[in-house]
Design an enzyme around this catalytic site. Structure first.
Site, PDB file in Angstrom:
ATOM      1  N   THR A  51       0.828  -1.206   0.000  1.00  0.00           N
ATOM      2  CA  THR A  51       0.000   0.000   0.000  1.00  0.00           C
ATOM      3  C   THR A  51       0.862   1.256   0.000  1.00  0.00           C
ATOM      4  O   THR A  51       0.625   2.189  -0.772  1.00  0.00           O
ATOM      5  CB  THR A  51      -0.957  -0.009   1.209  1.00  0.00           C
ATOM      6  OG1 THR A  51      -1.908  -1.052   1.026  1.00  0.00           O
ATOM      7  CG2 THR A  51      -1.685   1.321   1.347  1.00  0.00           C
ATOM      8  N   CYS A  55     -18.593  -6.943   4.088  1.00  0.00           N
ATOM      9  CA  CYS A  55     -19.814  -6.507   4.743  1.00  0.00           C
ATOM     10  C   CYS A  55     -19.406  -5.708   5.954  1.00  0.00           C
ATOM     11  O   CYS A  55     -18.745  -6.217   6.845  1.00  0.00           O
ATOM     12  CB  CYS A  55     -20.642  -7.706   5.173  1.00  0.00           C
ATOM     13  SG  CYS A  55     -22.025  -7.311   6.226  1.00  0.00           S
ATOM     14  N   ASN A  87      -6.019  -8.107  -8.031  1.00  0.00           N
ATOM     15  CA  ASN A  87      -5.946  -8.881  -6.788  1.00  0.00           C
ATOM     16  C   ASN A  87      -7.202  -9.688  -6.511  1.00  0.00           C
ATOM     17  O   ASN A  87      -7.176 -10.639  -5.764  1.00  0.00           O
ATOM     18  CB  ASN A  87      -5.667  -7.940  -5.613  1.00  0.00           C
ATOM     19  CG  ASN A  87      -6.729  -6.872  -5.467  1.00  0.00           C
ATOM     20  OD1 ASN A  87      -7.009  -6.142  -6.417  1.00  0.00           O
ATOM     21  ND2 ASN A  87      -7.327  -6.791  -4.313  1.00  0.00           N
ATOM     22  N   GLN A  90       0.370  -8.608  -6.706  1.00  0.00           N
ATOM     23  CA  GLN A  90      -0.115  -9.977  -6.925  1.00  0.00           C
ATOM     24  C   GLN A  90       0.676 -10.692  -8.024  1.00  0.00           C
ATOM     25  O   GLN A  90       0.780 -11.914  -8.025  1.00  0.00           O
ATOM     26  CB  GLN A  90      -1.602  -9.969  -7.296  1.00  0.00           C
ATOM     27  CG  GLN A  90      -2.525  -9.502  -6.176  1.00  0.00           C
ATOM     28  CD  GLN A  90      -2.682 -10.516  -5.061  1.00  0.00           C
ATOM     29  OE1 GLN A  90      -2.335 -11.687  -5.194  1.00  0.00           O
ATOM     30  NE2 GLN A  90      -3.187 -10.051  -3.918  1.00  0.00           N
TER      31      GLN A  90
END
Lengths: 495, 385
Positions: free
Chosen positions: B73, B325, B152, B180
């Protein structure tokens, strides 16, 4: 709150109980939406108010699957009153404690689906009565009370006071229309969920009934029709006349309960009749006059003995979240308050003439539905003295305007009566919600109506509004009816 | 379950024991700061520089083109923000594909807040970028373009060689997220003229918490953190020496064992694909051929992803869910939406990613568990008949 599920949830996920769908359920309920990622469906077999069978299906996160399984197990074989009492807190306990952050909605969702199945069961069993109105079975049931609960502070405290007074209480929330605030495609509107939560926190069973069809026919259509016919509607009166008390009585009979209760500020006096409440500023006797006598006989109005400030204090003291809900305003099915727009969306408005009382054309208007008697704004004419609508004539499309003096009346003709006491007892009449009663005499009119002769002239008597007669003590309601059309002083009868 | 079968290698990979062994001396005992002058400092510095060489070799770069970061990141953020912020003042436009990792997506959003205009590049139903679309999106004022090397989620491998060349011809800096792709696809910045390229150690059996940004020699990049000026001023802060050493070993092994790993992984992947093909209403997402050797991304009709993942977890299999979620509301993956899937479908996707440690027997057992879990949850589902 934890970040992960506890083992009990996973146990329910891997080995869910009561899975499937009953082939011939007595009620079916679904909540959620595949577009939100969760759907739960319950089917129930209820006989003699016992939840004999329950099956459920779920598409959703592990919390949904597990909560459905746990809930089904908690209500199977139980009395409907017990099943409808299962709260989010109890369900969470059955799942082994707090759910992870963000998963609490699973509890709301599965309870909503189950309660919709109960609602479907009740609506199926009582469908005709809920459509046509209901006078009650007349059965002398047990001591229970069905308390109507809207989600506001008044109805919540009503239920609480009854419970504390030792009654067996079941709360009911009515689905009346689709314009509820917080309405979504997936769950019930926030008002229903909030009312359920409030009832459950008090340890009360909660029910819902779908009265949309009845409400639409008897209240909303009447509302729109009134404007078309040049009358001023009062939807709360129409609801009390045909919907709210009848539906509560239907459920009370279903549950074997004697009483119904609402959060109105009024009292029931001997007769039975209505009497003014302790808090005269909140007095709602004016809108309750059409409640049928046989229903009033089984009605409780606990708030009649309290002031509004006391009611709020009680809610705060008992920790009810509703203590801080705002006062409900205006018309429930028009949440934005723009009832002109509401009416105009449902009728074709034809332009017409604005005339004076001699018939001279003063201007044009865009439709009679925009006007009610007594209205000052929106006439669109400038005049040296303010102009008021004195009459609406849908037949000719005319709106008659005049001075304030032209609105004065000394006689009011009333029809569609509901007398609680002997008409002779009437000594004053109130013709507006926020008006004061005016001394009068009343006598039978030709054609089955009644005429009230006023001791002093009043303004703003609009056809369609209620006229409620009070006894000499100023406290008790003698009866009420609907203003038909007026005789303006010195004028020919209008319309 | 003592040892769940781990099939979520796109999330993170197990630490290779050879990597751990190389790291241990830097975790215990006496240690130096690579910035110190004394012998302990020098020895730490040497270890870091050796690792830098290995990481550079993984992508065909030279050692001084590698900037160590705290992970993928940070590498993406440094690449995207650093390129954009060092561009001349009149270049206020960036081009970003619709299938970026959140690191690039959110960095682009940050640039938007700073006044950059962001042009998204659409993808086809397999998640593939069309180079012509990139070419069309570039403008004279474009400060940078970013396209992931391999996605990814769905595992689609983008035509980065062509994309990077288009950008190079138009003199537009090109950033690619190869987090990835590394260890599964040969990476060569000689072939693919990217300006910056992001890597992460823990996706190729290295330690978590360390990554790198390749920065082509001469390409200006504005730092996003400030301090002691380490890493040529591009990434201040004391080096994560053990992590970097581990990364170096992992990178070396990834390069040496690439062919053998890809062969092993794609064998397992294809076995899973063949197995799930026998279950009705299960579809593969992402490009059927141009896909990562370890990635199986599936739509399982009528089954919600989280319940499937946790059901399998209870049976002893760790796989990834395709949607997140949170706060009571599911959030559909932007990648799937970009591929033209609707929100409903985006809740029914799972990702199974194999690794060099997995065996054919594990895959066989998994297929049995998977098919049972799907059947059981479908029995429960009101959306599947």
């Amino acid at each position: 709150m934890p970040e992960t599920y506890n083992p009990r949830v996973i146990e329910h996920l891997v080995r869910p109980r009561n899975v499937g769908e009953l082939p011939e359920p007595s009620g079916r309920g679904e909540s959620g939406d595949s577009a939100c990622g969760d759907v739960v469906c319950f089917t129930v077999g209820i006989r003699s108010n016992v939840v004999e069978e329950v099956r459920y299906q779920a598409y959703g996160c592990a919390a949904c699957v597990a909560a459905g399984s746990a809930l089904a197990g908690m209500v199977e074989g139980r009395h409907l009153l017990e099943a409808a009492r299962v709260s989010k807190a109890k369900l969470e306990e059955a799942l082994g404690g707090a759910l992870p952050v963000g998963k609490e909605h699973a509890l709301t969702l599965v309870l909503d689906a189950l309660h919709k199945a109960f609602e479907d069961h009740l609506n199926r069993g009582t469908g005709e009565m809920l459509v046509e109105g209901y006078g009650g079975s007349g059965r002398e049931g047990g001591g229970g009370v069905v308390a109507a609960m809207s989600g506001g502070v008044d109805s919540a405290v009503t239920a609480l006071l009854l419970k504390e007074a030792g009654y067996e209480v079941a709360a009911v929330t009515f689905r009346l229309h689709d314009g509820e605030r917080g309405s979504r495609s997936c769950c019930s509107p926030d008002t229903v969920l909030f009312a359920r939560d409030t009832a459950h926190r008090m340890g009360l069973p909660h029910f819902t009934l779908n009265l949309k069809e009845l409400f639409h026919r008897r209240v909303m259509q009447d509302f729109v029709g009134s404007y078309e016919e040049g009358r001023t509607p009062n939807p709360c009166v129409a609801c009390n006349a045909h919907v709210k008390f009848h539906a509560a009585a239907v459920l009370a009979d279903e549950l074997g309960f004697r009483h119904v209760a609402t959060g109105h500020y009024a009292r029931v006096a001997e007769g039975p009749t209505l009497a003014r409440p302790v808090d005269e500023r909140k007095d709602q006797t004016y809108v309750l006059w059409p409640v049928p006598k046989e229903l009033l006989a089984r009605t409780l109005f606990p708030l009649g003995e309290y002031r509004k400030t006391e009611v709020r204090a009680i809610a705060q003291e008992r920790g009810l979240a509703v203590a801080y809900t705002p006062e409900s305003q205006d018309i429930c099915f028009i949440p934005d308050g723009d009832y002109r727009r509401f009416v105009r969306k449902r009728v074709v408005a034809e332009p017409g003439d604005v005339v004076d009382r001699e018939g001279a054309v003063l201007g044009r208007h865009a439709g009679v539905v925009d006007f009610t008697v007594g209205q000052r704004r929106g006439i669109g004419l400038s005049a040296p003295t303010p102009l008021y609508v004195t009459e609406v004539r849908p037949g000719t499309g005319q709106v008659v305007v005049g001075k304030k003096k032209d609105l004065e009346v000394r006689e009011v003709r009333v029809g569609g009566m509901n007398w609680f006491l002997a008409p002779e007892e009437a000594s004053s009449v109130q013709v507006r919600y926020n008006g004061s009663p005016v001394p009068c005499t009343v006598e039978e009119d030709e054609g089955g109506g009644w005429v009230a002769r006023l001791e002093e002239p009043v303004v703003g008597v609009a056809p369609g509004q209620s006229a409620v007669f009070y006894a000499g003590d100023g406290e008790r309601v003698v009866g009420g009816g609907v203003v038909r059309h007026r005789f303006a002083q010195g004028n020919a009868p209008g319309g | 379950m003592a040892h769940p079968v781990y099939l979520d290698n796109a999330a993170t990979t197990p630490l290779d024991p050879r990597v751990l062994e190389a790291m241990l001396p830097h975790l215990g005992g006496r240690r130096g700061n690579p910035s110190s002058l004394h012998a302990l400092g020098a020895s730490a510095r040497e270890a870091v520089e050796e690792a830098r060489g290995s990481v550079a070799a993984l992508v065909g770069a030279s050692a001084e083109e590698i900037v160590f970061t705290s992970g993928g990141t940070e590498a993406d953020d440094l690449g995207v923000l650093g390129l954009a912020r060092s561009a001349p003042a009149e270049k206020r436009h960036v081009v970003v594909s619709r299938v970026e990792h959140a690191a690039v997506r959110e960095a682009a959003r940050r640039l938007e807040a700073e006044g950059f205009e962001v042009t998204p590049i659409e993808v086809d139903e397999d998640g593939l970028v069309d180079p012509a679309d990139l070419a069309d999106a570039l403008r004279p004022e474009t400060a940078l373009a970013a396209v992931v090397w391999a996605n990814n989620e769905v595992g689609t491998i983008e035509p980065v060689r062509e994309l990077a060349r288009i950008c190079a011809e138009r003199d537009v800096p090109f950033h690619t997220d190869a987090v990835q792709a590394a260890g599964r696809v040969p990476l060569d910045v000689g072939e693919v003229p990217a300006s910056t390229l992001a890597l992460s150690a823990h996706k190729l059996y290295g330690p978590q918490g360390v990554g790198a940004l390749y920065v082509r020699k001469g390409v200006p990049v504005e730092p996003i953190s400030y301090g002691g000026g380490q890493e040529g001023g591009l990434r201040s802060g004391t080096h994560n020496v053990a992590g970097i050493v581990g990364f170096g070993v992992a990178a070396r092994l990834a390069r040496e064992e690439l062919d053998e790993r890809v062969a092993h992984e794609s064998g397992l992947r294809d076995a899973i694909l063949a197995g799930v093909a026998r279950i009705p209403d299960v579809r593969l997402n992402g490009h059927p051929e141009r896909r990562l050797s370890n990635n199986v991304h599936l739509t399982v009709e009528g089954v919600e992803a989280e319940s499937l993942v946790l059901f399998l977890d209870a049976l002893g299999y760790a796989i990834g869910s395709g949607s997140a979620c949170s706060s009571g509301e599911h959030k559909a993956s932007p990648v799937l939406l970009a591929m033209g899937r609707d929100e409903r479908e985006a809740f029914s996707v799972v990702r199974v990613t194999v690794g060099k440690e997995n065996t054919a027997a594990e895959v066989e057992d998994f297929l049995e568990a998977f098919s049972e879990a799907v059947a059981r949850l479908r029995e429960l589902s009101p959306l599947y008949n």
